[in-house]
Structure formats: structure tokens, C-alpha cells
Design an enzyme around this catalytic site. Structure first.
Site, short mmCIF file in Angstrom:
data_model
loop_
_atom_site.label_atom_id
_atom_site.label_comp_id
_atom_site.label_asym_id
_atom_site.label_seq_id
_atom_site.Cartn_x
_atom_site.Cartn_y
_atom_site.Cartn_z
N PRO A 97 55.41 29.59 49.99
CA PRO A 97 54.46 29.32 49.34
C PRO A 97 53.46 29.66 48.77
O PRO A 97 52.05 28.92 48.61
CB PRO A 97 54.22 27.46 50.07
N ASP A 128 55.26 36.43 40.17
CA ASP A 128 54.96 34.94 39.49
C ASP A 128 53.66 35.15 39.38
O ASP A 128 53.43 35.66 40.30
CB ASP A 128 55.25 33.65 40.10
N LYS A 142 55.21 31.22 34.52
CA LYS A 142 53.67 30.55 34.43
C LYS A 142 52.54 31.03 34.59
O LYS A 142 52.45 30.97 35.55
CB LYS A 142 54.22 29.01 34.97
N GLY A 147 57.77 30.66 46.71
CA GLY A 147 58.21 30.22 47.99
C GLY A 147 59.76 30.90 47.67
O GLY A 147 60.04 31.92 48.29
N ASP A 148 60.89 29.24 47.45
CA ASP A 148 62.40 30.46 47.80
C ASP A 148 62.82 30.38 46.45
O ASP A 148 63.04 29.18 45.41
CB ASP A 148 62.99 29.50 48.60
N MET A 206 56.91 19.62 41.05
CA MET A 206 56.04 19.96 39.84
C MET A 206 56.37 18.22 39.67
O MET A 206 56.45 17.97 38.35
CB MET A 206 57.83 20.19 38.99
N1 SAH Z 1 60.95 28.30 44.07
C1 SAH Z 1 59.35 27.65 44.18
C2 SAH Z 1 59.25 26.16 43.20
C3 SAH Z 1 58.76 27.03 42.18
S1 SAH Z 1 58.61 24.80 41.03
C4 SAH Z 1 59.42 26.90 45.37
O1 SAH Z 1 60.99 27.24 46.27
O2 SAH Z 1 58.57 26.39 46.17
C5 SAH Z 1 56.37 24.90 41.10
C6 SAH Z 1 56.37 23.61 41.87
O3 SAH Z 1 56.75 24.23 43.34
C7 SAH Z 1 54.99 23.28 42.16
O4 SAH Z 1 55.22 23.13 40.85
C8 SAH Z 1 55.13 22.65 42.66
O5 SAH Z 1 55.38 21.55 43.31
C9 SAH Z 1 55.21 23.35 44.17
N2 SAH Z 1 54.92 24.20 44.61
C10 SAH Z 1 55.07 25.64 44.93
N3 SAH Z 1 54.18 25.88 45.62
C11 SAH Z 1 53.21 25.02 46.10
C12 SAH Z 1 51.95 24.81 46.79
N4 SAH Z 1 51.45 26.46 47.43
N5 SAH Z 1 51.40 23.90 47.54
C13 SAH Z 1 51.79 22.61 46.68
N6 SAH Z 1 53.10 22.95 46.35
C14 SAH Z 1 53.95 24.04 45.76
#
Ligand code: SAH
Length: 532
Positions: A255, A278, A300, A332-333, A412
């Protein structure tokens, strides 16, 4: 300047008949120690002392194949065990200089400093190198810290200045050296003669090996895919067909905090030819890439402009087909709202090799860094990862998301916060259910806004939170009050009195919105305390 011989006016430099002799460097430029690897197989080595330190040193020498003798009137438990196992010889006597005859190395490891120094002096006189444990000044050589991936060994030292720094460095090296690097070296040795047969010149061979260690065959070996590597190597060397097929890795970068990257992710980032990443990834993560790697931002942008998914997928396929090692690096994942599934499907359909590396998803990272347990005995028995933004304006199944006894992590959700909270309440969640929005979670800019569900949108608007942000809803969210531990650079999202006022307004709003007109004041107050 270390390594620049003859450059200093103090250095001794003479050229006679084609020989160039370089004398000692000025003392402030010489290395404290010259690192060498010594072959001790079957070499007689003496250890003065027979306690636990001596036994530990004996173990080290035994690993190098030395023939070890320990000298001390009495032997400690570990020494007795080594002797019974037939690994060492214990001479039950006081040390005397005559014992140095024929020894390659001496380690003075008794608990008597005077005896150790006496042994060191005798050793020096006899021309035998001596190490005195914990007494650097009396050492001819020191034992470096090592990371052992036999036959690959990394040895290093801080010159005895900072043992804890050496430990720190060791853990960094342990983490960054692939576990199978030893096996890779063994294979390379086994294939050496084939490579020599295939490539006539040294320059060609060197080029081959440079490509090899960065390429897919080495990647297969490091990942334990030995047979696959064997086949590819055979094709490359015997059939003369190039095995330089590209490969893709769809990698989760976590994250935000680079410390949450997996080891596999780090290795793939370090070795990739192309990184399709990303846009929101932290610079520290991208800095790990090779200098020559091509970094392409996709996905994005902060403001909302984005690379269409088809373009990203097409780029991915194109670079893999061109024989490159491509790292598709996602926040993230990759399999949690990451569209990793679609990209993997495209690679599979095209018959291209790929691997998928999980990452810490935002829900897990943000919950941990905000002190929100996702499950908690007796409070929350399940976690739901969901998003407020579905394709084609589809609505989430609010009835499922509003089930009590769980923690909801809504990705999101920032732009639909008010609406999401209203739907969750309409489908049965208490308006006072604890809620939190974590923005830029796990980074130094992390902001956490907590409020009852009914008031979370307002509190977030007042705090001026921006994306990426995730919404948590459920009774465990109240734990953040006690368990929050991470402080980045951001100021607290809402100052206390403003936060209290926001909560009062939220409670009033909840009463109006839901008809729970008569919440007893003390319950409101206690909820209040719980939530904030
Ligand atoms: N694949 C990613 C999610 C991508 S969708 C995962 O597993 O985390 C993008 C959304 O992830 C953002 O709109 C938000 O809701 C969340 N997100 C990603 N990074 C974040 C962060 N550092 N802090 C808070 N929300 C986060």
C-alpha cells in the site's frame, strides 16, 4: 585516494625494468583489513581455551574443514560434546608456545585476557596468524560477519567498530540475497564447459554470462524451477536456439511503505528490463530498479486520467514477446481490485510465461497502521473486502455489506462516502457503528479520520482528506483509539474539539436520518468515547 596507487606524494613508487612496485600507502588511506578467503581444509588450527566461546569458534573452523585442537586444562560442555563426536581434539594442558608448531591459525578464546595476549605474542613470533576474541588490537586477522549461501559466501566487517551495524547489515544482505543463489552458482559451474564450447572468445562468454544472470534461466533456477532451466539451457547451448523468451511477473507492491514489499517483489523489481507501474507507487520502490530498466507509468493518475486497461495489457504482451523480463508492478495486491486477473488471463491466452506475487493489500496495510483489528474475538468474525465503485454504475449488495459482526473494508469509496454510509445504515447498520477513513495509509502522509458511520462523510470532508483512501466500518474500528501507533508526517486529521463537534453533529444527523430519536445521552457519550 584508496585504490589509486602512486597518486599520493607519500607513497613509494618505483619503476625498474618494466616492473612497477608500489609501496605502502599513507596510513589514513589503507584498508583496516584485507578481506581474504582462506582454504583451511585439513589445516591444523589451534584454539586457546575450551569454554563456550572457544567451542563456537571451533564450530566455525570445522565448517571450513580445519583440523581443530583446543588447549585448556578443563573443557566446557560444548567442547566435550565436540570431542565425543570426534570432531576436535582437546589437549588438557596449559598453553605453551611449542604448541604453535605446524599450526595455520590460532584463535585465543579463553576467558583469561592475559593468557590470550600471551598466546597472540607467541603466535606472532612463530609467524602464525592469531585472532584474539574481543580484543581487536591484538588480532592479526578478524573473523568477518558472513551470509552463507554455500558456495556463495558474503563476508563483511565494520572493522570491529559497530557490531550491531554489522548485524543490521547482515539482515539486509540475508533479505536481498536469493535463497537459491548457491544453487545458481553450482549450476553455472556445471554448465561452464558447455558455454566454453559454444562461445569461442572470452568476450562472447562474458556477454553470455552477463545476460544469463539477469535472464529467465537464472530466474527459473532462483525460483526452484530446475527442470525448466535445464531445458532452456539445453535449447540455448546445444540446439543453438535462443532461450531468451521474455517473462512477466504481476507483482503487488503493497500500500505505500516500501518496507512492506515482499522479498520476491524486490528481486523482480531489481532484475526487470521493463517495469510497468501504477502511477501512485512510492519513489523508493521504483528506485530499486536497474539503471537500464525502462520504467513506464500506467494506470490511473492522481487527477483521474488513466491509461486504458487494453493499452496496459498490450504493452505488457509486447515487451514479454520481445524477450524482456517485465515486472507489472501494482499497488497493494494484484488480485484485490487490481485487475491482475485480466492481465494474467491475457498472458495465459498468449501462451507467455508469468508469475504472480502477492502484496499487502490496502485493507490489511491500512488496518494494521491505523490500529484496527480486522477480526476480533467476540466482536468481528469476518472481513469483507468490497468496493463502492462497480462497473457500469452497478450497486454493491448493500444488504451483505451491512451485515453485523464483521468488519467492512470499502475500497475506492472516497467519492461516494456519504452515499455508502447512508446505504449501510438503510440496510441495517447502527448509525453509530464506528467508522474510519484511512488515507495514504502506511505512508508518512497517512491520515486517519474516525467518526460514527453516520458522520464519517462530514468528518472526512472537514479534514480535507484526499485519495487513495479506504473506509472501514465495524465495531473493531473503535479499537483504533487504543491501538493506533503509527504517526507519519501528517497532522492529526481533525483536532479534538472539532472532532467532538463533528461527532455531535453526526449523532444529531443520525437521529434525524434514522428516527432513533431517543438515544440515551449516556449511550451517546460512551459511544462517543469509544469511537473517537
Ligand atoms: N490492488 C490494490 C487496490 C487498488 S484499488 C490493493 O490491493 O490495495 C485502489 C484503491 O485502493 C484506492 O481507491 C483505495 O481505496 C485503496 N488504497 C490503495 N492504497 C491505499 C493507501 N495507501 N491508503 C488507503 N487506501 C488505499
Amino acid at each position: 585516494m584508496p585504490g589509486c596507487y602512486g597518486g599520493s606524494p607519500n607513497s613509494y613508487f618505483s619503476g625498474v625494468g618494466g616492473f612497477v612496485t608500489v609501496g605502502p600507502q599513507p596510513l589514513d588511506t589503507v584498508m583496516d583489513y584485507l578481506p581474504v578467503f582462506v582454504d583451511l581444509k585439513n589445516a591444523p588450527c589451534l584454539i586457546v581455551g575450551a569454554g563456550s566461546v572457544a567451542a563456537r569458534k571451533a564450530g566455525l573452523l570445522l565448517r571450513a574443514g580445519a583440523r581443530v585442537t583446543l588447549v585448556a586444562p578443563d573443557a566446557g560442555e560444548e567442547t566435550v560434546a565436540l570431542q565425543e563426536a570426534g570432531s576436535i581434539r582437546h589437549v588438557a594442558a596449559n598453553f605453551s608456545p611449542s604448541m604453535l608448531d605446524g599450526q595455520r591459525l590460532v584463535i585465543a578464546a579463553s576467558n583469561d585476557q592475559a593468557l590470550n595476549r600471551q598466546a597472540a605474542a607467541a603466535a606472532r613470533q612463530a609467524g602464525v596468524w592469531c585472532n584474539v576474541v574481543d580484543d581487536r588490537e591484538h588480532c592479526d586477522f578478524i573473523l568477518p560477519a558472513i551470509v552463507d549461501r554455500d558456495p556463495v559466501v558474503v563476508a563483511f566487517s565494520t572493522g570491529g567498530r559497530a557490531p550491531v551495524l554489522a548485524q543490521w547489515l547482515k539482515s539486509r544482505l540475508e533479505a536481498s540475497l536469493p535463497a537459491r543463489i548457491g544453487a545458481l552458482a553450482e549450476r553455472a559451474a556445471r554448465w561452464r564447459h558447455l558455454v566454453k564450447k559454444r562461445f569461442a572468445t572470452l568476450a562472447e562468454r562474458r556477454r553470455f554470462w552477463q545476460r544469463f544472470f539477469d535472464g529467465p534461466i537464472a530466474a527459473d533456477l532462483l525460483a526452484g524451477r530446475t527442470q525448466q532451466a535445464e531445458r532452456a539451457m539445453r535449447r540455448e547451448l546445444l540446439d543453438g536456439r535462443s532461450a531468451v523468451t521474455g517473462r512477466a511477473a504481476i507483482v503487488g507492491a503493497g500500500p505505500g511503505d516500501p518496507g512492506l514489499l515482499t522479498l520476491r517483489a524486490q528481486q523482480l523489481i531489481r532484475t526487470a528490463d521493463v517495469i510497468l507501474h501504477d502511477r501512485l507507487l512510492s519513489p523508493e520502490v521504483l528506485d530499486m530498479a536497474r539503471k537500464e530498466a525502462l520504467l513506464i507509468p500506467v494506470g490511473k493518475e492522481g487527477g483521474g486520467r488513466s491509461t486504458p486497461q487494453e493499452t496496459t495489457t498490450a504493452l505488457l504482451l509486447r515487451h514479454v514477446r520481445a524477450g524482456r523480463s517485465v515486472c507489472r508492478l501494482k499497488g497493494g495486491d494484484p488480485f484485490v481490485f487490481g485487475r491482475g486477473g485480466e492481465e494474467a488471463a491475457a498472458l495465459a491466452a498468449a501462451g507467455l510465461p508469468f508469475e504472480i506475487v502477492p502484496g499487502v493489500s490496502a485493507a490489511l496495510g491500512c488496518a494494521a497502521y491505523a490500529g484496527i483489528p480486522l477480526t476480533l474475538r467476540g466482536v468481528s468474525a469476518s472481513v469483507t473486502l468490497a468496493t463502492a465503485s462497480l462497473q457500469d454504475d452497478d450497486e454493491p449488495d448493500w444488504a451483505v455489506l451491512a451485515r453485523p459482526g464483521q468488519t467492512l473494508a470499502l475500497y475506492m469509496s472516497l467519492h461516494r462516502l456519504q452515499q455508502s454510509a447512508r446505504e449501510l445504515i438503510r440496510h441495517g447498520l447502527r448509525p453509530l457503528t464506528p467508522a474510519a477513513v484511512v488515507a495514504s495509509g502506511t505512508t508518512m502522509e497517512q491520515q486517519v479520520v474516525t467518526a460514527p458511520l453516520a458522520g464519517i462523510a462530514k468528518a472526512v470532508a472537514e479534514a480535507g482528506v484526499s485519495s487513495p483512501a479506504i473506509l472501514f466500518v465495524g465495531d473493531t474500528v473503535a479499537e483504533a483509539q487504543r491501538l493506533h501507533w503509527f504517526t507519519g508526517n501528517a497532522r492529526p486529521a481533525v483536532a479534538n474539539d472539532r472532532q467532538a463537534a463533528a461527532t455531535r453533529r453526526a449523532v444529531a444527523f443520525a437521529r434525524r436520518a434514522t428516527g432513533h430519536a431517543a438515544l440515551p445521552a449516556d449511550i451517546v457519550a460512551s459511544r462517543h468515547a469509544e469511537v473517537l
